[in-house]
Every structure is written in C-alpha cells, then in structure tokens.
Motif scaffolding. Structure first.
Motif, PDB file in Angstrom:
ATOM      1  N   GLY A   1     -61.667  -4.012  10.260  1.00  9.88           N
ATOM      2  CA  GLY A   1     -62.019  -2.697   9.915  1.00  9.88           C
ATOM      3  C   GLY A   1     -61.939  -1.090  10.289  1.00  9.88           C
ATOM      4  N   HIS A   2     -61.120  -1.006  11.391  1.00 12.61           N
ATOM      5  CA  HIS A   2     -60.494  -0.038  11.895  1.00 12.61           C
ATOM      6  C   HIS A   2     -59.230   0.022  12.049  1.00 12.61           C
ATOM      7  N   GLY A   3     -59.180   2.010  12.381  1.00 16.00           N
ATOM      8  CA  GLY A   3     -57.606   1.968  12.690  1.00 16.00           C
ATOM      9  C   GLY A   3     -57.314   3.085  14.029  1.00 16.00           C
ATOM     10  N   VAL A   4     -56.032   3.877  13.962  1.00 13.04           N
ATOM     11  CA  VAL A   4     -56.211   5.547  14.796  1.00 13.04           C
ATOM     12  C   VAL A   4     -54.392   5.530  14.460  1.00 13.04           C
ATOM     13  N   PHE A   5     -54.705   6.527  14.304  1.00 16.15           N
ATOM     14  CA  PHE A   5     -53.466   7.135  14.083  1.00 16.15           C
ATOM     15  C   PHE A   5     -52.336   7.878  15.981  1.00 16.15           C
ATOM     16  N   SER A   6     -51.006   8.019  15.850  1.00 16.74           N
ATOM     17  CA  SER A   6     -50.501   8.162  16.767  1.00 16.74           C
ATOM     18  C   SER A   6     -50.555   9.505  17.126  1.00 16.74           C
ATOM     19  N   ALA A   7     -50.442  10.350  17.923  1.00 14.47           N
ATOM     20  CA  ALA A   7     -50.990  12.227  18.239  1.00 14.47           C
ATOM     21  C   ALA A   7     -50.172  12.851  16.790  1.00 14.47           C
ATOM     22  N   ASP A   8     -48.999  12.587  16.121  1.00 10.29           N
ATOM     23  CA  ASP A   8     -48.289  13.291  15.443  1.00 10.29           C
ATOM     24  C   ASP A   8     -48.110  12.325  13.991  1.00 10.29           C
ATOM     25  N   GLY A   9     -49.362  11.592  14.008  1.00 13.04           N
ATOM     26  CA  GLY A   9     -49.378  10.978  12.622  1.00 13.04           C
ATOM     27  C   GLY A   9     -48.342  10.609  12.038  1.00 13.04           C
ATOM     28  N   ALA A  10     -47.542   9.948  12.788  1.00 16.59           N
ATOM     29  CA  ALA A  10     -46.053   9.379  11.924  1.00 16.59           C
ATOM     30  C   ALA A  10     -46.454   7.506  11.506  1.00 16.59           C
ATOM     31  N   VAL A  11     -47.754   7.477  12.874  1.00 13.57           N
ATOM     32  CA  VAL A  11     -47.389   5.594  13.306  1.00 13.57           C
ATOM     33  C   VAL A  11     -49.405   5.667  12.838  1.00 13.57           C
ATOM     34  N   LEU A  12     -49.425   5.025  11.922  1.00 12.00           N
ATOM     35  CA  LEU A  12     -50.709   4.125  11.623  1.00 12.00           C
ATOM     36  C   LEU A  12     -51.292   3.164  12.808  1.00 12.00           C
ATOM     37  N   TYR A  13     -52.366   2.552  13.482  1.00  7.84           N
ATOM     38  CA  TYR A  13     -51.512   1.401  14.070  1.00  7.84           C
ATOM     39  C   TYR A  13     -53.844   0.646  13.487  1.00  7.84           C
ATOM     40  N   THR A  14     -53.774  -0.608  12.921  1.00 11.52           N
ATOM     41  CA  THR A  14     -54.248  -1.129  12.430  1.00 11.52           C
ATOM     42  C   THR A  14     -54.918  -2.422  13.572  1.00 11.52           C
ATOM     43  N   THR A  15     -56.236  -2.625  13.385  1.00  6.37           N
ATOM     44  CA  THR A  15     -56.122  -3.736  14.058  1.00  6.37           C
ATOM     45  C   THR A  15     -56.950  -5.168  13.331  1.00  6.37           C
TER      46      THR A  15
END
Length: 358
Positions: A109-123
């Motif tokens: 249910g959660h995720g976050v982007f890298s600072a440059d927006g190139a990568v999405l990280y998902t739990t």
C-alpha cells in the motif's frame, strides 16, 4: 469557456501538449483515496485547505499514494494485500501505467520515488519466503519492473526517502502474512519489527530494533523531518490491558526514542496508530488512532503529549498552515480544534493524507 486544466487535458490526449507539471493539475497540496457514496473509489487531489481540486477513478479501494516529483503523476496503491497499483495522469485523468505485483508478491500500500523521479520503490511481500522486498520500477520507461531488493525485514509497510539523499527508510512491521490466509498474522510469537535504512541498490546501512519488551510493537507508518529525523507509528500486537508507546523518533546512528501519553490516554488508542506526520514548523509530531477516535500531538523536543484531538475514525494526518490537517472515514477534515466538513464531505476518506510538499 473551458478551464485551463480541461484544455491541457484535451491537447495532452491529442499528443500535442507541452511537458505538463503539477501546476497544470491545479498544484494539489495533498493526495487521498476515498470511497464515494455510490460505493466506488477515487483518488483526490486536495488544496491546502483540504478542498478537492480533482478526483480520479480507482479500480478498487486505495490506501496511500506516491506523487512523482516533477510530472503530474500519482501512483495509487491498493489496500494490502493488494496486487495492483495504478499510475494516473492528474491532468488528463487517464492511467499512465498499471503495476501488477510479480508472481509470489503483493504490495503493502505504499511507495516512494527517487529524488529525480526515475525510480519508483514499492514495499512488497515475498510471501512464500516470508520475507520483505522493495520493488524497483523504471518510471521513465513506462514503469517497467526493474527488479527488487531486500527490505531488511518481514512485512515492510511504509517507505520514505530521507530529504536531500537517496537513502530509503523502510518500516518493517515484522508480521508474516500469506494471501491464502488473508490478513491472518502467522508469526506473532517470533515477530521482530525494525526500521531499515538502505540504498536503492539494496545496500543496508542501518537496522534499528526496539527493546525486547516492545517486540510486539509492529512498526507501520513513517514521517521524515527535513533534517532526517524519522517518526514511526506502531500497532501493538500484545495485551491491550497496558498499551506501550506507539510513536517513536529516530535519527541515524542513535537509539530510538519512544513517546507516550499517560497510561489512561494510551489505553484509549486501542493499541493502533493509523498515520503519523510532523507539523509545518517541525516542532510537533502527531499520530492518529482511528480505533480510539483520537489524534495525539507531541512536542518533539520534550517528548510530552501536548494535545489530544477527538474525532470518530480519524486517520489521515499531514502538516498544515496552523499545525496539522486531518481526514476521517466519516468525511471530515480540518485543523486542531477546528474539524470541519470538507468540500467532499460525503466521501469516506481512506487511511492516509499524503503531503506532496514533505
């Protein structure tokens, strides 16, 4: 006359649009999922007063969302143990991509982007192994699945990025689950939650565990202050006759610090924190306890409980101009001591109020 947003949406669909930004989507301050009166689900963009700017259809119940740092794209995640996430263009309202958890995985249910927006990280949960994972998705390549790294524990729920860095912090709740048994908790006798700090390549830099007497305090939700101080909210899996602290603070390289109200106030939380946030001035930290119908506000410097706000099913919390703003399952929003009907008052807000300006 058509609005600027509808005009841009039209030419975006035609393929003639310039590069769109969040300003073209009305520059929403917050994102939040909700259930509508007709039973359908939508993702809202809300202004600083928690009033709707736009709402976009979701295929099922949402939980939290992640906003791209440059493009007006929001990733809406299914409530765990969901297997979908949808990337929405917040100008056109169209789905940019639909993420499906790989076989043997589900999202938390959660995720976050890298600072440059190139990568999405998902739990994610690697449920046959009973291990946590962080999925890596190429946001500049149609959100293609790039791979995964360890979360550093079991049951990773929330994930955040420390400001000005590419260091990720994961709230590993410690609870093993499997889709075949729904939300049943399979390892309570041995669970061990932690905070894990790691890089996007999977290098673990620090793992922080609570004291043995707090081993049953499942770490679920995160907020990060501008200086890197991490606040974490917990859900107690032990006897509710004596509820321990459910809010912690941690700075890299130091032991965690737990904050609590008096025993009578703690008991009223029902052992469950739904969300956590720092205030705009960074001096206060707040948690919501929806099962107890309350929010607790603490002074960061002293650790003292400074205010308790009562409201049924209160869960979403984020910083606001005068401290905090909230959403509830009963369709309310507002500031401390001033809970008011929002412009979407009849909707039932889901768990989180995501601040785009953290």
């Amino acid at each position: 006359m058509p609005s600027r947003r509808s005009f841009l949406a039209g030419i975006a669909v035609s393929g003639l649009a310039p590069t769109l930004t969040w300003a073209d989507a009305g520059d929403p301050r917050y994102l939040a999922a909700a259930r509508m009166p007709d039973g359908l689900f939508r993702l809202f963009g809300l202004d600083k007063d928690v009033q709707p700017i736009f709402s976009l259809a979701l295929p099922a119940r949402g939980h939290a969302a992640a906003s791209h740092p440059q493009r007006p794209e929001a990733v809406a995640f299914a409530r765990r143990p969901g297997t979908f996430a949808v990337v929405l263009n917040c100008v056109t309202g169209r789905a940019v991509a639909e993420l499906q958890a790989p076989e043997g995985r589900h999202f938390y249910g959660h995720g976050v982007f890298s600072a440059d927006g190139a990568v999405l990280y998902t739990t994610e949960n690697a449920y046959d192994q009973g291990e946590g994972r962080v999925g890596l998705w190429a946001a500049n390549d149609g959100y293609r699945r790039m791979g995964e790294i360890t979360s550093g524990g079991i049951g990773p729920h929330d994930i955040a990025r420390l400001p000005g860095t590419e260091t990720l912090v994961v709230a590993n709740g410690g609870i093993d689950t499997h889709p075949y048994t729904g939300r049943q908790k399979l390892n309570i006798p041995t669970m061990q939650p932690n905070l894990c700090y790691l890089t996007g390549t999977g290098q673990i830099n620090e793992i922080v565990q609570l004291a043995p007497e707090h081993r049953l305090n499942s770490i679920r939700h995160l907020a990060v202050r501008r200086d890197g101080l991490v606040a974490f909210g917990c859900q107690w899996q032990g006897d509710l006759a004596e509820v321990p602290p459910l809010l912690g603070l941690h700075k890299r390289g130091r032991p965690p610090r737990l904050l609590s109200g008096n025993p009578a106030e703690q008991a009223k939380t029902a052992g469950y924190v739904g969300s956590v946030a720092f205030s705009a001035d960074q001096r206060s930290v707040g948690v919501t306890a929806p099962r107890g119908g309350r929010s607790q506000i603490f002074d960061v410097a002293t650790g003292a409980l400074s205010a308790t706000i009562l409201s049924g099913d209160i869960c979403g919390i984020a910083k606001g101009a005068d401290g905090f703003v909230f959403t509830t399952g009963e369709g309310l929003s507002g500031a401390p001591g001033q809970l008011v009907q929002s412009g979407a008052a009849r909707v039932s807000w889901d768990n989180h109020l995501v601040d785009r300006q953290v």
